[in-house]
Scaffold this active site. Structure first.
Site, PDB file in Angstrom:
ATOM      1  N   LYS A 154       0.841  -1.219   0.044  1.00 15.95           N
ATOM      2  CA  LYS A 154      -0.104   0.016   0.023  1.00 15.95           C
ATOM      3  C   LYS A 154       0.914   1.301  -0.134  1.00 15.95           C
ATOM      4  O   LYS A 154       0.614   2.234  -0.908  1.00 15.95           O
ATOM      5  CB  LYS A 154      -0.926   0.008   1.253  1.00 15.95           C
ATOM      6  CG  LYS A 154      -2.086  -1.263   1.127  1.00 15.95           C
ATOM      7  CD  LYS A 154      -2.613  -1.094   2.425  1.00 15.95           C
ATOM      8  CE  LYS A 154      -2.210  -2.047   3.598  1.00 15.95           C
ATOM      9  NZ  LYS A 154      -1.654  -3.338   3.274  1.00 15.95           N
ATOM     10  N   ILE A 155       1.710   1.152   1.019  1.00 15.51           N
ATOM     11  CA  ILE A 155       2.745   2.397   0.981  1.00 15.51           C
ATOM     12  C   ILE A 155       3.473   2.635  -0.169  1.00 15.51           C
ATOM     13  O   ILE A 155       3.802   3.726  -0.658  1.00 15.51           O
ATOM     14  CB  ILE A 155       3.632   2.627   2.414  1.00 15.51           C
ATOM     15  CG1 ILE A 155       2.472   2.596   3.415  1.00 15.51           C
ATOM     16  CG2 ILE A 155       4.397   3.709   2.343  1.00 15.51           C
ATOM     17  CD1 ILE A 155       2.976   2.375   4.965  1.00 15.51           C
ATOM     18  N   THR A 192      11.445   4.461   5.926  1.00 14.68           N
ATOM     19  CA  THR A 192      10.345   4.812   7.017  1.00 14.68           C
ATOM     20  C   THR A 192       9.549   3.475   7.052  1.00 14.68           C
ATOM     21  O   THR A 192       8.405   3.735   7.633  1.00 14.68           O
ATOM     22  CB  THR A 192       9.234   5.740   6.197  1.00 14.68           C
ATOM     23  OG1 THR A 192       8.970   5.076   4.783  1.00 14.68           O
ATOM     24  CG2 THR A 192       9.892   7.147   5.639  1.00 14.68           C
ATOM     25  N   SER A 193      10.218   2.771   6.955  1.00 18.52           N
ATOM     26  CA  SER A 193       9.555   0.998   7.340  1.00 18.52           C
ATOM     27  C   SER A 193       9.766   0.600   8.825  1.00 18.52           C
ATOM     28  O   SER A 193       9.354   1.050   9.722  1.00 18.52           O
ATOM     29  CB  SER A 193       9.776   0.184   6.148  1.00 18.52           C
ATOM     30  OG  SER A 193       8.940  -0.769   6.004  1.00 18.52           O
ATOM     31  N   ARG A 194      10.757   0.106   8.796  1.00 19.56           N
ATOM     32  CA  ARG A 194      11.243  -0.381  10.157  1.00 19.56           C
ATOM     33  C   ARG A 194      12.868  -0.489  10.323  1.00 19.56           C
ATOM     34  O   ARG A 194      13.540  -0.996   9.496  1.00 19.56           O
ATOM     35  CB  ARG A 194      10.880  -1.925  10.415  1.00 19.56           C
ATOM     36  CG  ARG A 194       9.382  -2.219  10.827  1.00 19.56           C
ATOM     37  CD  ARG A 194       9.060  -1.590  12.071  1.00 19.56           C
ATOM     38  NE  ARG A 194       7.653  -1.882  12.434  1.00 19.56           N
ATOM     39  CZ  ARG A 194       6.727  -0.803  12.160  1.00 19.56           C
ATOM     40  NH1 ARG A 194       6.958   0.165  11.458  1.00 19.56           N
ATOM     41  NH2 ARG A 194       5.467  -1.022  12.550  1.00 19.56           N
ATOM     42  N   ASP A 201      13.402   7.537   9.711  1.00 20.54           N
ATOM     43  CA  ASP A 201      12.156   7.835  10.356  1.00 20.54           C
ATOM     44  C   ASP A 201      12.251   6.711  11.431  1.00 20.54           C
ATOM     45  O   ASP A 201      11.434   6.646  12.306  1.00 20.54           O
ATOM     46  CB  ASP A 201      10.848   7.650   9.451  1.00 20.54           C
ATOM     47  CG  ASP A 201       9.658   7.962  10.430  1.00 20.54           C
ATOM     48  OD1 ASP A 201       9.837   9.195  11.265  1.00 20.54           O
ATOM     49  OD2 ASP A 201       8.494   7.308  10.601  1.00 20.54           O
ATOM     50  N   GLU A 208      15.385   1.808  18.143  1.00 20.51           N
ATOM     51  CA  GLU A 208      14.651   2.972  18.506  1.00 20.51           C
ATOM     52  C   GLU A 208      13.743   2.650  20.000  1.00 20.51           C
ATOM     53  O   GLU A 208      13.364   3.580  20.750  1.00 20.51           O
ATOM     54  CB  GLU A 208      13.741   3.205  17.421  1.00 20.51           C
ATOM     55  CG  GLU A 208      12.618   2.648  17.168  1.00 20.51           C
ATOM     56  CD  GLU A 208      11.761   3.006  16.105  1.00 20.51           C
ATOM     57  OE1 GLU A 208      12.081   3.303  15.050  1.00 20.51           O
ATOM     58  OE2 GLU A 208      10.320   2.864  16.310  1.00 20.51           O
ATOM     59  N   HIS A 223      10.125   8.073  14.030  1.00 22.59           N
ATOM     60  CA  HIS A 223       9.051   7.474  13.664  1.00 22.59           C
ATOM     61  C   HIS A 223       7.548   7.999  13.757  1.00 22.59           C
ATOM     62  O   HIS A 223       6.870   7.811  14.697  1.00 22.59           O
ATOM     63  CB  HIS A 223       8.842   6.259  14.546  1.00 22.59           C
ATOM     64  CG  HIS A 223       8.364   4.919  14.334  1.00 22.59           C
ATOM     65  ND1 HIS A 223       8.594   3.665  14.422  1.00 22.59           N
ATOM     66  CD2 HIS A 223       7.308   4.640  13.331  1.00 22.59           C
ATOM     67  CE1 HIS A 223       7.909   2.794  13.855  1.00 22.59           C
ATOM     68  NE2 HIS A 223       6.910   3.473  13.019  1.00 22.59           N
ATOM     69  N   GLN A 224       7.546   9.277  13.108  1.00 16.24           N
ATOM     70  CA  GLN A 224       6.378  10.049  13.001  1.00 16.24           C
ATOM     71  C   GLN A 224       5.840  10.097  11.533  1.00 16.24           C
ATOM     72  O   GLN A 224       4.787  10.831  11.390  1.00 16.24           O
ATOM     73  CB  GLN A 224       6.924  11.428  13.295  1.00 16.24           C
ATOM     74  CG  GLN A 224       7.711  12.222  12.096  1.00 16.24           C
ATOM     75  CD  GLN A 224       8.009  13.637  12.421  1.00 16.24           C
ATOM     76  OE1 GLN A 224       8.772  13.900  13.347  1.00 16.24           O
ATOM     77  NE2 GLN A 224       7.192  14.510  11.726  1.00 16.24           N
TER      78      GLN A 224
HETATM   79  P1  NAD Z   1       1.772  -3.774   2.731  1.00 12.88           P
HETATM   80  O1  NAD Z   1       1.605  -5.020   3.567  1.00 12.88           O
HETATM   81  O2  NAD Z   1       0.636  -3.317   2.172  1.00 12.88           O
HETATM   82  O3  NAD Z   1       3.129  -4.103   1.715  1.00 12.88           O
HETATM   83  C1  NAD Z   1       4.308  -4.549   1.914  1.00 12.88           C
HETATM   84  C2  NAD Z   1       4.760  -5.083   0.967  1.00 12.88           C
HETATM   85  O4  NAD Z   1       6.358  -5.560   1.196  1.00 12.88           O
HETATM   86  C3  NAD Z   1       4.197  -6.262   0.192  1.00 12.88           C
HETATM   87  O5  NAD Z   1       3.969  -6.102  -1.038  1.00 12.88           O
HETATM   88  C4  NAD Z   1       5.010  -7.459   0.329  1.00 12.88           C
HETATM   89  O6  NAD Z   1       5.034  -8.420  -0.846  1.00 12.88           O
HETATM   90  C5  NAD Z   1       6.465  -6.881   0.356  1.00 12.88           C
HETATM   91  N1  NAD Z   1       7.764  -7.378   1.041  1.00 12.88           N
HETATM   92  C6  NAD Z   1       7.477  -8.500   1.912  1.00 12.88           C
HETATM   93  N2  NAD Z   1       8.672  -8.850   2.169  1.00 12.88           N
HETATM   94  C7  NAD Z   1       9.477  -8.203   1.441  1.00 12.88           C
HETATM   95  C8  NAD Z   1      10.866  -8.231   1.269  1.00 12.88           C
HETATM   96  N3  NAD Z   1      11.921  -9.288   1.747  1.00 12.88           N
HETATM   97  N4  NAD Z   1      11.568  -7.486   0.172  1.00 12.88           N
HETATM   98  C9  NAD Z   1      10.694  -6.635  -0.497  1.00 12.88           C
HETATM   99  N5  NAD Z   1       9.433  -6.460  -0.351  1.00 12.88           N
HETATM  100  C10 NAD Z   1       8.818  -7.404   0.696  1.00 12.88           C
HETATM  101  O7  NAD Z   1       2.441  -2.875   4.028  1.00 12.88           O
HETATM  102  P2  NAD Z   1       2.434  -1.271   3.942  1.00 12.88           P
HETATM  103  O8  NAD Z   1       1.075  -0.690   4.414  1.00 12.88           O
HETATM  104  O9  NAD Z   1       2.915  -0.609   2.575  1.00 12.88           O
HETATM  105  O10 NAD Z   1       3.285  -0.922   5.030  1.00 12.88           O
HETATM  106  C11 NAD Z   1       4.902  -1.202   4.593  1.00 12.88           C
HETATM  107  C12 NAD Z   1       5.709  -1.148   5.833  1.00 12.88           C
HETATM  108  O11 NAD Z   1       5.636   0.252   6.387  1.00 12.88           O
HETATM  109  C13 NAD Z   1       5.128  -1.949   7.342  1.00 12.88           C
HETATM  110  O12 NAD Z   1       5.623  -3.342   7.328  1.00 12.88           O
HETATM  111  C14 NAD Z   1       5.629  -1.041   8.518  1.00 12.88           C
HETATM  112  O13 NAD Z   1       6.826  -1.644   8.686  1.00 12.88           O
HETATM  113  C15 NAD Z   1       5.824   0.442   7.850  1.00 12.88           C
HETATM  114  N6  NAD Z   1       5.188   1.535   8.265  1.00 12.88           N
HETATM  115  C16 NAD Z   1       5.922   2.257   8.981  1.00 12.88           C
HETATM  116  C17 NAD Z   1       5.322   3.332   9.564  1.00 12.88           C
HETATM  117  C18 NAD Z   1       5.855   4.528   9.987  1.00 12.88           C
HETATM  118  O14 NAD Z   1       5.142   5.418  10.598  1.00 12.88           O
HETATM  119  N7  NAD Z   1       7.039   4.924   9.837  1.00 12.88           N
HETATM  120  C19 NAD Z   1       3.749   3.375   9.425  1.00 12.88           C
HETATM  121  C20 NAD Z   1       3.237   2.395   8.919  1.00 12.88           C
HETATM  122  C21 NAD Z   1       3.966   1.309   8.357  1.00 12.88           C
END
Ligand code: NAD
Length: 341
Positions: free
Chosen positions: A154-155, A229-231, A255, A260, A292-293
């Protein structure tokens, strides 16, 4: 009425949950402390706990919740790498908020990218001191640059759309390609070699832990820009620091940070940080850190509260929970259309 023990409470959480809780018949007790081994007993007698990204939901905590009769963990976030959901299986149901605003996170990723490459954060500090010099602020155009997007969920897909507005070339790696993604898929190795900028949008799993490590950095273009911005655990922080020092990495915007947990979301301005790696990263002129904002918009907070309370309602009413997770979720929930256990 459901009694909810809410951990790691911040004022913005309370604002949105208090606005919506009466619609869902939920009574919320807010705890400022994080949920961990020491604080898990506070949840005794509650019908559910609500936790966030830096709460510790390991096996010990899960067992403590289960022994204290808490049947539901409602995560108010998308990622659940901090939950031992294998330990939870059969004892405590786990629900999450899979999507609350992919725009919030994707737009923050672009804000970080623009600040990093145009040095707006440095300009802001300079002009407040009436320093109007431009020395050291030369940036580069995003137009026609290649952006490598890791994870096209999604993101990642919203971020890709934003990048298209800048007329960037879009490359992506995802082990599960998405039919709606409009860009070129390639291997992770190719993405590292060909990208001017790499932005991470995949979950933290055992497979993706330290995806960006010394070996991956070595294959990247000189001056590569890394946006996370992921983990935090997706990036080996020591290797990143080394990459910054030897100028392989042109800039990094983070982020999230792998250690953290005890730092982010708190005011640590009067303490001596013990994490040398983070201190060194923050001290680098080409590293930008936010705590992490990326999720923190009104729209996202409203949706987080709404979905969390809806998840709790579904549990209370014995319905199939749309957002339940377990370690075998891909097979059980979708195929059988029932609760995970
Ligand atoms: P999502 O589940 O919609 O998409 C994740 C995508 O990553 C999927 O298409 C999946 O197939 C793919 N994926 C899985 N393992 C992978 C790998 N090893 N290499 C490459 N791609 C891989 O999730 P999303 O809603 O898009 O969110 C993504 C990430 O963003 C979350 O897992 C979360 O860790 C992070 N996040 C961060 C914040 C923030 O405030 N910084 C907020 C929300 C989410």
């Amino acid at each position: 009425m459901t009694r909810l023990a809410f951990f790691d409470t911040k004022s913005y959480d309370k604002f949105w949950f208090d606005r919506l809780k009466q619609d869902y018949d939920v009574d919320i007790h807010y705890f400022e402390s994080k949920l961990n081994e020491n604080t898990a007993p506070l949840a005794k007698g509650f019908d559910a706990v609500c936790a966030f990204v830096n709460d510790h939901l390991d096996e010990t905590v899960i067992n403590a919740l289960s022994e204290n009769g808490v049947p539901l963990i409602a995560m108010r976030c998308a990622g659940y790498n901090n939950v031992d959901f294998k330990a939870a299986f059969g004892k405590v149901h786990v629900v999450r908020v899979p999507a609350y605003s992919p725009y919030a996170v994707a737009e923050h990723a672009m804000a970080l990218l623009l600040s990093s490459v145009r040095h707006t954060h440095h300009s802001y500090v300079r002009t407040r001191e009436f320093n109007f010099s431009l020395n050291g602020l030369v940036g580069f155009d995003l137009f026609n640059k290649t952006i490598g997007i890791v994870g096209t969920g999604k993101i990642g897909r919203v971020f890709s759309d934003i990048c298209k507005g800048f007329k960037m070339n879009i490359l992506a790696y995802d082990p599960f390609p998405h039919p709606d993604f409009d860009g070129e898929y390639c291997s992770f190795e190719d993405l590292c070699k060909r990208s001017d900028i790499i932005s991470l949008h995949c979950p933290l799993t055992p497979e993706s832990n330290h995806l960006i490590d010394k070996a991956a950095l070595e294959t990247m273009k000189d001056g590569v820009v890394i946006i996370n911005t992921s983990r935090g655990g997706l990036v080996d922080s020591e290797a990143l620091l080394e990459g910054i020092r030897n100028k392989k990495v042109g800039a990094a915007a983070l982020d999230v940070y792998e250690e953290e947990g005890e730092l982010f979301y708190e005011d640590r301005s009067n303490t001596i940080l013990e994490d040398d790696t983070l201190m060194l990263l923050i001290s680098m002129p080409n590293v930008l850190v936010t705590s992490h904002q990326a999720f923190l918009t009104d729209e996202a907070l409203h949706n987080i509260a709404n979905t969390t309370l809806e998840n709790i309602k579904q549990f209370r009413e014995g319905l199939v929970m749309d957002n339940e997770i377990c370690y075998r979720c891909d097979t059980c929930k979708r195929v059988l259309g029932q609760r995970c256990f």
